[in-house]
Design a protein around this motif. Structure first.
Motif, mmCIF file in Angstrom:
data_model
loop_
_atom_site.group_PDB
_atom_site.id
_atom_site.type_symbol
_atom_site.label_atom_id
_atom_site.label_comp_id
_atom_site.label_asym_id
_atom_site.label_seq_id
_atom_site.Cartn_x
_atom_site.Cartn_y
_atom_site.Cartn_z
ATOM 1 N N TRP A 186 0.678 -1.200 0.025
ATOM 2 C CA TRP A 186 -0.121 0.033 0.074
ATOM 3 C C TRP A 186 0.903 1.196 0.158
ATOM 4 N N SER A 187 0.179 2.360 -0.417
ATOM 5 C CA SER A 187 0.967 3.670 -0.263
ATOM 6 C C SER A 187 -0.108 4.630 0.162
ATOM 7 N N ALA A 188 0.391 5.590 0.843
ATOM 8 C CA ALA A 188 -0.583 6.865 1.458
ATOM 9 C C ALA A 188 0.065 7.935 1.475
ATOM 10 N N ARG A 189 -0.489 8.936 0.818
ATOM 11 C CA ARG A 189 -0.061 10.478 0.355
ATOM 12 C C ARG A 189 -0.896 11.435 1.188
ATOM 13 N N CYS A 190 0.096 11.992 2.001
ATOM 14 C CA CYS A 190 -0.786 13.467 2.494
ATOM 15 C C CYS A 190 -0.224 14.397 1.398
ATOM 16 N N SER A 191 -1.158 15.723 1.297
ATOM 17 C CA SER A 191 -0.735 16.740 0.548
ATOM 18 C C SER A 191 0.317 17.612 1.179
ATOM 19 N N ARG A 192 0.655 17.491 2.173
ATOM 20 C CA ARG A 192 1.765 18.578 2.835
ATOM 21 C C ARG A 192 2.807 17.854 3.198
ATOM 22 N N HIS A 193 3.031 16.445 3.502
ATOM 23 C CA HIS A 193 3.938 15.619 3.988
ATOM 24 C C HIS A 193 4.430 14.654 3.367
ATOM 25 N N GLY A 194 4.001 14.331 2.196
ATOM 26 C CA GLY A 194 4.346 13.318 1.070
ATOM 27 C C GLY A 194 3.811 12.279 1.565
ATOM 28 N N GLU A 195 4.494 11.033 0.910
ATOM 29 C CA GLU A 195 3.987 9.755 0.756
ATOM 30 C C GLU A 195 4.667 8.748 1.842
ATOM 31 N N VAL A 196 3.924 7.670 2.197
ATOM 32 C CA VAL A 196 4.595 6.620 3.214
ATOM 33 C C VAL A 196 4.090 5.431 2.267
ATOM 34 N N ALA A 197 4.768 4.183 2.528
ATOM 35 C CA ALA A 197 4.433 3.220 1.851
ATOM 36 C C ALA A 197 4.649 1.885 2.669
ATOM 37 N N SER A 198 4.149 0.712 2.587
ATOM 38 C CA SER A 198 4.346 -0.435 3.057
ATOM 39 C C SER A 198 5.893 -1.166 2.563
ATOM 40 N N GLY A 199 6.451 -1.896 3.341
ATOM 41 C CA GLY A 199 7.432 -2.626 2.889
ATOM 42 C C GLY A 199 8.679 -1.774 2.968
#
Length: 65
Positions: free
Chosen positions: A52-65
């Motif tokens: 998965w990946s999750a993106r915040c409009s202000r702080h960028g993206e985090v992803a699994s793995g």
């Protein structure tokens, strides 16, 4: 990046909530966060068969793995 202030699963401030009792935190091993841990904004989440990946409009993206 700034220190984590909000729960990534329910959006509540960490100082005001019990992480052990948070339903979202208990699901953390299976699902991506829905709220940014730095600003509590709702994130754009994409789930694929490999992660998965999750993106915040202000702080960028985090992803699994």
């Amino acid at each position: 990046m700034d220190e984590q202030v909000y729960c990534g699963f329910c959006g509540q401030e960490l100082t005001a909530h019990d992480l052990a009792g948070c339903v979202g935190a208990r699901r953390a091993a299976m699902e991506p966060p829905r709220y940014c841990a730095h600003c509590a904004r709702r994130m754009v989440v994409q789930v694929t068969p490999t992660g998965w990946s999750a993106r915040c409009s202000r702080h960028g993206e985090v992803a699994s793995g």
